[in-house]
Design an enzyme around this catalytic site. Structure first.
Site, PDB file in Angstrom:
ATOM      1  N   THR A 383      44.606 -16.628 -14.950  1.00 29.26           N
ATOM      2  CA  THR A 383      45.020 -17.810 -15.687  1.00 29.26           C
ATOM      3  C   THR A 383      44.719 -18.988 -14.781  1.00 29.26           C
ATOM      4  O   THR A 383      44.377 -18.812 -13.621  1.00 29.26           O
ATOM      5  CB  THR A 383      46.534 -17.708 -16.010  1.00 29.26           C
ATOM      6  OG1 THR A 383      46.767 -16.493 -16.729  1.00 29.26           O
ATOM      7  CG2 THR A 383      47.041 -18.861 -16.834  1.00 29.26           C
ATOM      8  N   VAL A 402      42.836 -16.483 -20.376  1.00 31.26           N
ATOM      9  CA  VAL A 402      42.190 -15.451 -21.200  1.00 31.26           C
ATOM     10  C   VAL A 402      42.867 -14.107 -20.927  1.00 31.26           C
ATOM     11  O   VAL A 402      42.368 -13.064 -21.305  1.00 31.26           O
ATOM     12  CB  VAL A 402      40.673 -15.358 -20.937  1.00 31.26           C
ATOM     13  CG1 VAL A 402      39.951 -16.566 -21.513  1.00 31.26           C
ATOM     14  CG2 VAL A 402      40.370 -15.179 -19.452  1.00 31.26           C
ATOM     15  N   SER A 454      54.230 -15.421 -23.841  1.00 26.33           N
ATOM     16  CA  SER A 454      53.467 -15.845 -22.668  1.00 26.33           C
ATOM     17  C   SER A 454      54.415 -16.196 -21.535  1.00 26.33           C
ATOM     18  O   SER A 454      55.569 -16.571 -21.758  1.00 26.33           O
ATOM     19  CB  SER A 454      52.621 -17.078 -23.010  1.00 26.33           C
ATOM     20  OG  SER A 454      52.046 -17.643 -21.851  1.00 26.33           O
ATOM     21  N   SER A 455      53.918 -16.088 -20.298  1.00 27.93           N
ATOM     22  CA  SER A 455      54.673 -16.549 -19.131  1.00 27.93           C
ATOM     23  C   SER A 455      54.301 -17.966 -18.722  1.00 27.93           C
ATOM     24  O   SER A 455      54.888 -18.511 -17.785  1.00 27.93           O
ATOM     25  CB  SER A 455      54.423 -15.612 -17.941  1.00 27.93           C
ATOM     26  OG  SER A 455      54.906 -14.316 -18.204  1.00 27.93           O
ATOM     27  N   GLY A 475      50.274 -14.435 -14.123  1.00 27.95           N
ATOM     28  CA  GLY A 475      50.971 -13.450 -14.935  1.00 27.95           C
ATOM     29  C   GLY A 475      52.471 -13.675 -14.922  1.00 27.95           C
ATOM     30  O   GLY A 475      52.955 -14.803 -15.018  1.00 27.95           O
TER      31      GLY A 475
END
Length: 572
Positions: A383, A402, A454-455, A475
């Site tokens: 990310t 992605v 999502s984080s 992540g």
């Protein structure tokens, strides 16, 4: 109220100041160290994962754009030079601060599940998630959100035409650039997957081999895709030639995308979460990000302690225990707010935090399996994040992804676009970990059109005298990185100090504390171990990019994570 700075920028670093000053004149500064500040007139601060992206943002600002136009330039250039971390085939979340309205907006350009999604195809014979399906090839890909998100920001918040903000990215894709060793190393690590797909290998494996240092990467197909977006806005991606190529390529390789999926994609504007902590206001990401809720829970728990009066071991112990409880709730309750009713009033309540705090022993770790049940690998660099402040005080914190490196590894032929593998972020098998070790429940199961949890945690921190724009990839560690960055900022650290500080991480399960080498001294390590914490050393993680603003002196400071040498934080 946050006021726009008068832009008397003081030097945070004089290193290469002359070079940076001359570079600002033509709006295209050359590569520079991770943090550069100039003495004298200044207009903006940008920190991103790649100097070409930072320079693209400065170029657009120099042409009269605002922070939102610069964000488009940075994000689209990262889509060219950092495909392992983000791109047009992925999505993003962004916090925007509109200075003249003193208003914060959360932009949700997260990917969505296609209408034909079927959980059964992601489950192996052993009843566990089949990583070959959920992380590789087109079945692993959600419908991208980044192109729609960039067009939305240009239309609603930018000053320049979208084509002008995309121009730097188109130029880099057309003329080419020389990828750094990190990028080439990531190709080598993913060579087997990339080799599966001729369209991917044609871009990243010239002659069938991992390229050598000094290789120039030109991407005419990606440049063409960007030009269509520049000419037609979101329709240049979700309709017409590009859309047909995306759908045809996906279905040819066993995917299930349709034109109807692309037609249905919508950007969402959501209300940010706001947390008050020790005189600071933190504005952060709401669901479908899990990060803001988890950060809020941790801060609400820690608000009941005077950490400054505790020794390092006990202050860290309490923070770890707060992380443990926040991630437990993350796994149990959170999902796409358009599909799931979440007890956010409870989770964000100070009274709920009081109850969680009461379960924490002051000097003993709580085994995660003793907490009420809620239905991992190394932290990754899959990310990216950038931070921007412009001359009017507009701000952007944006995290783009992605998912895993190069996403699914699959390029839709003729587009230059790597498709994401975000389907793995759903709870494909409730209670079973995803690629980052996170476990989800029914709230995060895949459904047609649903956004996966999502984080990503792009955030602003507003204080009486200082403001920060902060975020990071990594992540599940994104949440704890941003949390620790916020605490460091509140403790007085500057941008460089925030990005460079050593990190630790606990996410409920697995029940351990991941630590960077040197984060704790020997005495603290022993004390935490004696309390029952299991410490596991890992290689450094994260790629934080931070911009800070000291209102007392109108000083801007920008810094990129020193763990990754290609980043650039720059004050113009």
């Amino acid at each position: 109220m946050v006021h726009a700075p008068s832009w008397r920028v003081l030097a945070a670093s004089l290193f290469l100041a002359a070079a940076a000053g001359s570079a600002a004149a033509d709006q295209r500064p050359q590569a520079a160290p991770a943090s550069v500040a100039t003495r004298g007139p200044g207009h903006a601060a940008i920190a991103s994962a790649n100097f070409l992206a930072t320079n693209a943002g400065l170029e657009v600002l120099g042409k009269g754009g605002n922070a939102f136009d610069a964000a488009i330039a940075v994000a689209s250039t990262l889509a060219v030079v950092e495909q392992q971390s983000s791109g047009l085939g992925g999505g993003f979340m962004a916090m925007l601060h509109v200075a003249k309205e003193n208003r914060d907006i959360f932009i949700d350009a997260r990917e969505t599940a296609p209408k034909a999604v079927d959980m059964k195809v992601y489950v192996g014979k052993d009843g566990k998630p089949d990583r070959e399906v959920s992380t590789k090839g087109p079945l692993s890909a959600g419908i991208p959100g980044e192109p729609a998100g960039l067009a939305w920001i240009a239309q609603h918040y930018g000053k320049l035409p979208l084509a002008q903000s995309l121009a730097p990215a188109i130029r880099v894709a057309t003329d080419g650039y020389q990828p750094d060793e990190r990028f080439i190393g990531t190709i080598a690590e993913n060579q087997k997957t990339l080799s599966r797909y001729p369209s991917s290998a044609a871009i990243l494996l010239p002659g069938g081999s991992v390229p050598a240092k000094g290789w120039t990467l030109k991407q005419p197909d990606l440049a063409k895709t960007l030009r269509l977006i520049a000419d037609k806005g979101a329709a240049g991606f979700y309709k017409g030639e590009t859309a047909k190529r995306l759908v045809d390529a996906s279905r040819k390789e066993g995917g299930n995308w349709t034109q109807a999926d692309l037609d249905a994609y919508q950007v969402k504007e959501r209300e940010p979460l706001r947390i008050d902590y020790k005189g600071y206001r933190i504005v952060t990401a709401p669901p479908p990000s899990s990060g803001g809720v988890a950060i809020a829970e941790v801060l609400n728990i820690l608000a009941g302690y005077d950490l400054a009066k505790l020794d390092a071991a006990h202050a860290t112990h309490l923070t770890i225990e707060a992380m443990r409880r926040a991630f437990r709730d993350h796994n149990e309750y959170l999902g796409d707010p358009d599909f799931v009713k979440m007890p956010l009033d409870m989770l964000l309540s100070r009274y709920y935090a009081d109850g969680l705090r009461a379960t924490i022993s002051p000097d003993k770790a709580t085994p995660s399996d003793l907490l009420p049940t809620a239905m991992a690998p190394e932290p990754g660099m899959h990310t990216t994040h950038f931070s921007v402040i412009d001359k009017d005080g507009n701000m952007v914190a944006s995290t783009l992804t992605v998912n895993l490196e190069f996403g699914s590894g699959f390029v839709a032929a003729g587009t230059g676009v790597f498709l994401n593998d975000e389907m793995d972020d759903f709870a494909l098998v409730p209670g079973q970990p995803n690629a980052f070790g996170l476990r989800g429940a029914e709230a995060n199961k895949p459904e047609p059109g649903k956004r996966m949890l999502s984080s990503m945690s792009p955030s602003f921190v507003f204080g009486a005298d200082r403001t920060a724009v902060i975020g990071s990839p990594g992540g599940s560690t994104i949440i704890t990185q941003v949390l620790e960055g916020i605490l460091a900022f509140i403790d007085g650290k500057d941008a460089s100090g925030i990005t460079a500080q050593k990190r630790y991480h606990h996410q409920y399960l697995p029940d351990r504390v991941d630590v960077e080498d040197g984060v704790f001294d020997a005495a603290t390590t022993k004390a935490l171990t004696d309390m029952g914490h299991v410490l596991r050393q890992r290689s450094p993680w994260g790629f934080m990019n931070v911009v800070t603003w000291d209102h007392r002196t109108n000083t801007l400071d920008a810094a990129s994570d020193p763990r990754r040498p290609s980043g650039l934080g720059k004050v113009q």
